[in-house]
Design a protein around this motif. Structure first.
Motif, short mmCIF file in Angstrom:
data_model
loop_
_atom_site.label_atom_id
_atom_site.label_comp_id
_atom_site.label_asym_id
_atom_site.label_seq_id
_atom_site.Cartn_x
_atom_site.Cartn_y
_atom_site.Cartn_z
N PRO A 1 0.83 -1.21 0.00
CA PRO A 1 0.00 0.00 0.00
C PRO A 1 0.86 1.26 0.00
CG PRO A 1 0.22 -0.82 2.23
CD PRO A 1 0.97 -1.79 1.34
N SER A 2 0.21 2.39 -0.19
CA SER A 2 0.89 3.66 0.03
C SER A 2 0.94 3.92 1.53
CB SER A 2 0.15 4.80 -0.68
OG SER A 2 -1.05 5.10 0.01
N LEU A 3 1.85 4.82 1.94
CA LEU A 3 1.92 5.15 3.36
C LEU A 3 0.66 5.86 3.83
CD1 LEU A 3 5.65 6.23 3.84
CD2 LEU A 3 4.56 4.02 4.27
N ALA A 4 -0.01 6.58 2.92
CA ALA A 4 -1.27 7.23 3.30
C ALA A 4 -2.31 6.18 3.68
CB ALA A 4 -1.78 8.09 2.15
N ARG B 1 -3.93 5.43 7.43
CA ARG B 1 -5.38 5.43 7.62
C ARG B 1 -5.86 4.16 8.30
NH1 ARG B 1 -5.68 7.84 2.47
NH2 ARG B 1 -5.99 5.79 1.51
N ARG B 2 -5.27 3.03 7.93
CA ARG B 2 -5.73 1.76 8.48
C ARG B 2 -5.14 1.44 9.85
NH1 ARG B 2 -4.65 0.14 3.23
NH2 ARG B 2 -2.75 -0.89 3.93
N LYS B 3 -3.86 1.75 10.04
CA LYS B 3 -3.16 1.30 11.24
C LYS B 3 -2.77 2.41 12.20
CE LYS B 3 -1.25 -2.80 8.96
NZ LYS B 3 -0.02 -3.58 8.68
N GLY B 4 -2.93 3.67 11.79
CA GLY B 4 -2.57 4.76 12.68
C GLY B 4 -1.11 5.18 12.51
N LYS C 1 4.44 13.42 -0.57
CA LYS C 1 3.33 13.22 0.36
C LYS C 1 3.16 11.72 0.59
CE LYS C 1 -0.04 13.47 -3.41
NZ LYS C 1 -1.22 14.18 -3.94
N PRO C 2 2.45 11.31 1.64
CA PRO C 2 2.33 9.87 1.95
C PRO C 2 1.70 9.05 0.84
CG PRO C 2 1.71 11.19 3.87
CD PRO C 2 1.90 12.16 2.73
N SER C 3 0.74 9.62 0.09
CA SER C 3 0.10 8.84 -0.97
C SER C 3 1.01 8.60 -2.16
CB SER C 3 -1.19 9.53 -1.43
OG SER C 3 -0.91 10.82 -1.92
N THR D 1 5.20 15.37 5.43
CA THR D 1 4.92 13.94 5.33
C THR D 1 5.33 13.22 6.62
OG1 THR D 1 5.18 13.90 2.93
CG2 THR D 1 5.52 11.82 4.08
N LEU D 2 6.49 13.53 7.13
CA LEU D 2 6.96 12.93 8.38
C LEU D 2 6.04 13.30 9.53
CD1 LEU D 2 9.14 11.19 9.63
CD2 LEU D 2 10.62 13.20 9.77
N TRP D 3 5.58 14.54 9.55
CA TRP D 3 4.62 14.99 10.57
C TRP D 3 3.35 14.14 10.48
CZ3 TRP D 3 -0.18 16.79 11.67
CH2 TRP D 3 -0.37 17.63 12.76
N CYS D 4 2.87 13.93 9.27
CA CYS D 4 1.66 13.13 9.06
C CYS D 4 1.86 11.69 9.52
CB CYS D 4 1.26 13.18 7.59
SG CYS D 4 -0.16 12.14 7.14
N LEU D 5 3.03 11.12 9.25
CA LEU D 5 3.29 9.72 9.59
C LEU D 5 3.30 9.49 11.10
CD1 LEU D 5 6.08 8.72 7.03
CD2 LEU D 5 3.61 8.35 6.87
#
Length: 469
Positions: free
Chosen positions: A223-226, A230-233, A265-267, A325-329
């Motif tokens: 999957p993408s990191l986005a 979304r699925r695992k937090g 970006k994560p996606s 992106t790192l902030w989002c992760l």
């Protein structure tokens, strides 16, 4: 004793007395000799015990020394192996940098020549792919649709030559298709065919069929990191750091070749075999080269200068994108939410907040690096990828980030409250107003949606290398 009895029987009492006295003396001497031997034996026993104790300690110390020596040898061996791997990696990076510099020296001529060779005449008619139908492409068995973006659709296909599964990214042609869309697609294809780095998704081939031009890409099942977030937090700090370092090295390679990705970006980060992260979608980079001067970017991830001064963008824009992106992760959501205009306005005015305030379980060291990556004023960010990667690797080892500390000591890491390069608010509003919100409020998809759809549209996210499930 017999002599004493004889003397006594013969009436020689003085002799008997002398003999008895002598006997007593002998007995006393014998007792002293016995005591001396006993004392000597005890001393020998004590000395033997002491020597045994010393021997035991020496044996223990010797074993400890041997263990320490073996550990030191093993550490030295591991260090040699690490240095060897690092030297090989640096040599590979140097070779890639030289290749990138060579490609950069050729400049746009390479991409332009590719586009000129492949760009069809105005009069060429293309078939229009009807909804629910699969295209027919020579040399491939098209199995199914993976996803659809604003410019292209991505299909799972099997090569007839070797039976290997790949992803086909097909430019969608309609009656209203413009020549500029084809040129943009070909320019992105040229970029993806030229890149040569393990952290970048490299196109395998490019071709043309009755429906238009297509790219052949590796099929990445992960999957993408986005989608993963979304699925695992949120991710743990160690994994987020590993990903940031991998992506940073790939973007450093791009920067050395004169390429700014503009859409980190994560996606656009796909998880390949063995957990390797691959950066995909060079649509915005191609769009800038083919349509310079227009502001494009993904809300919540694009650097302010991509909107304010799109002709004056360098590697620091990608550093900002990796920071968001790192902030989002580590937090689990975009740093600036809302519609496109609001997200860009917030990014223009406000530096990235400390992720720990939003509940991220990370160290103060990593928080310091992320905040410096996400300064809205690019002059206060990391100056280049080497500086950033040094700090990321130091934090990964548990050490404080040197560049960020130096910047703090010099007083150059604070925020001025102004936007990128001190641009005024009115200009930012005007620039953001020209930008349309990409699909799903997360920007152009990896399927090549570099021509942004209308604001509020909800085209499904499509990745050129990710199969469904």
């Amino acid at each position: 004793m017999a002599s004493i009895r004889t003397d006594a029987l013969h009436g020689d009492a003085p002799a008997a007395a002398r003999s008895l006295s002598r006997l007593e003396q002998l007995e006393a001497e014998l007792a002293r000799a016995h005591e001396a031997r006993t004392a000597q034996a005890s001393a020998v026993e004590q000395e033997l015990s002491r020597l045994c104790s010393i021997y035991g300690r020496l044996k223990t110390d010797l074993q400890a020394a041997r263990d320490e020596r073996d550990h030191a040898l093993a550490e030295a061996h591991r260090e040699r192996e690490r240095r060897t791997r690092e030297t090989l990696r640096l040599n590979e990076d140097l070779q890639r940098a030289r290749s990138a510099e060579t490609a950069s020296a050729r400049g746009e001529d390479t991409a332009d020549a590719f586009v000129r060779r492949r760009l069809p005449p105005e009069s060429v008619e293309r078939k229009e792919l009807l909804p629910g139908r699969l295209p027919e492409v020579d040399g491939f068995e098209v199995i199914g649709l993976i996803g659809r973006g604003g410019m292209a659709s991505v299909f799972r296909a099997r090569r007839e030559s070797d039976g290997g599964d790949v992803a086909l990214k097909l430019l969608m042609t309609t009656k209203g298709s413009t020549r500029s869309r084809v040129e943009l697609f070909l320019r992105e294809a040229a970029m993806m065919l030229q890149v040569d780095h393990p952290g970048l998704l490299r196109a395998l081939d490019a071709g043309e069929c009755a429906y238009g031009h297509y790219l052949v890409l590796p099929l990445i099942e992960g999957p993408s990191l986005a989608g993963r977030v979304r699925r695992k937090g949120p991710l743990r700090e160690a994994e987020a750091l590993r990903i940031a370092i991998e992506v940073g090295r790939a973007l450093r390679y791009c920067a050395r070749g004169g390429l700014t990705h503009r859409d980190v970006k994560p996606s656009n980060l796909l998880e390949g075999a063995g957990g390797r992260i691959l950066l995909c979608d060079f649509g915005l980079a191609a769009l800038h080269h083919g349509d310079a001067g227009r502001p494009y970017g993904s809300p919540g991830f694009a650097a302010p200068e991509q909107i304010l001064t799109p002709d004056d963008v360098d590697e620091r824009a990608d550093i900002y994108g990796l920071g968001t992106t790192l902030w989002c992760l580590v937090v689990g959501r975009r740093p600036f939410e809302g519609d496109a205009r609001h997200a860009f306005e917030e990014a223009r005015r406000v530096d990235l907040s400390d992720p720990r305030i939003e509940g991220a379980d990370i160290s103060p060291r990593l928080a310091t690096v992320i905040r410096r990556m996400g300064r809205c004023d690019r002059a206060r960010r990391y100056r280049n990828w080497d500086e950033l990667l040094l700090d990321l690797m130091l934090v990964e080892k548990g050490d404080p980030p040197l560049a960020a500390q130096l910047s703090a000591a010099l007083g150059t890491d604070g925020s001025t409250g102004r936007g990128a390069d001190g641009a005024d608010e009115q200009g930012a509003t005007a620039a953001a107003g020209e930008l349309t919100a990409p699909a799903g409020a997360t920007g152009p998809t990896a399927a090549g949606a570099t021509e942004p759809p209308a604001e509020g549209s909800a085209a499904p996210e499509a990745h050129p290398t990710r199969s469904r499930g």
